[in-house]
Scaffold this motif. Sequence first.
Motif, PDB file in Angstrom:
ATOM      1  N   ALA A 143      43.475  47.076  38.267  1.00 54.15           N
ATOM      2  CA  ALA A 143      43.221  46.006  39.238  1.00 54.15           C
ATOM      3  C   ALA A 143      43.398  46.548  40.648  1.00 54.15           C
TER       4      ALA A 143
ATOM      5  N   GLN B  11      44.826  36.168  35.720  1.00 57.84           N
ATOM      6  CA  GLN B  11      43.369  36.067  35.634  1.00 57.84           C
ATOM      7  C   GLN B  11      43.017  34.963  34.659  1.00 57.84           C
TER       8      GLN B  11
ATOM      9  N   SER C 116      38.674  32.657  37.616  1.00 58.25           N
ATOM     10  CA  SER C 116      39.278  33.019  38.892  1.00 58.25           C
ATOM     11  C   SER C 116      40.648  33.634  38.697  1.00 58.25           C
ATOM     12  N   PRO C 117      41.035  34.543  39.618  1.00 60.89           N
ATOM     13  CA  PRO C 117      42.423  34.992  39.607  1.00 60.89           C
ATOM     14  C   PRO C 117      43.273  33.891  40.246  1.00 60.89           C
TER      15      PRO C 117
ATOM     16  N   TRP D  65      37.991  42.585  28.385  1.00 59.12           N
ATOM     17  CA  TRP D  65      37.848  43.129  29.739  1.00 59.12           C
ATOM     18  C   TRP D  65      38.451  44.522  29.901  1.00 59.12           C
TER      19      TRP D  65
ATOM     20  N   LEU E  18      39.272  45.162  37.539  1.00 55.36           N
ATOM     21  CA  LEU E  18      39.278  43.877  38.229  1.00 55.36           C
ATOM     22  C   LEU E  18      39.525  44.124  39.714  1.00 55.36           C
TER      23      LEU E  18
ATOM     24  N   ILE F 104      40.224  41.951  43.061  1.00 57.21           N
ATOM     25  CA  ILE F 104      40.505  40.619  43.600  1.00 57.21           C
ATOM     26  C   ILE F 104      40.023  40.584  45.039  1.00 57.21           C
TER      27      ILE F 104
ATOM     28  N   SER G 263      37.315  37.037  41.380  1.00 59.25           N
ATOM     29  CA  SER G 263      37.319  38.285  40.606  1.00 59.25           C
ATOM     30  C   SER G 263      35.963  38.951  40.691  1.00 59.25           C
TER      31      SER G 263
ATOM     32  N   GLY H 162      34.235  42.893  39.443  1.00 62.09           N
ATOM     33  CA  GLY H 162      34.600  43.945  38.512  1.00 62.09           C
ATOM     34  C   GLY H 162      33.549  45.011  38.397  1.00 62.09           C
TER      35      GLY H 162
END
Length: 167
Positions: free
Chosen positions: A8, A32, A41-42, A85, A90, A92, A114, A116
């Motif tokens: 992340a 997450q 959404s985070p 995932w 990820l 943010i 999010s 990615g």
Amino acid sequence: MSDAPHRALITQAAADLLRRLQGRHGALMFHQSGGCCDGSSPMCYPDGEFLVGDRDVLLAVLDVGLDVQPEGVPVWISGPQFEAWKHTQLVIDVVPGRGGGFSVEAPEGMRFLSRGRAFSNEENQLLSASAPVTGTDFARRVRPPATRTHIVAEAVDACPLPAPQHN
């Protein structure tokens, strides 16, 4: 495993918002979301307000230079969602809009988002060298190794475009 990529990252704009939110709420954490009402959404909560499950996976402890939380901001994902995932980094980010559910940025007119990118085969091999930290591990005080910063200027910096292929 020092060459393994971060699972992340956070953009500079999202880290700036996180600093402001910490001034109001103290230590924070991300989880997450797996979908449903809040999409994927985070979600940002005061640290400890969201109960982390035994099978949840710690993607990263974001080093964003926060004085309130020098140990970093944990980013969690559910175990089953991690399985889907685990091949994705990820990122943010933050965009204008209303944050989802009980996420602390909701009143700010901004929302965490999010983004990615798929890890390369080489990155997946590096990541597979060690098991991720679960909620059970974390409760036993297991922590991931300390790493360099997790901030990228823009989301595109974490997701470079592939070089054109010439035939």
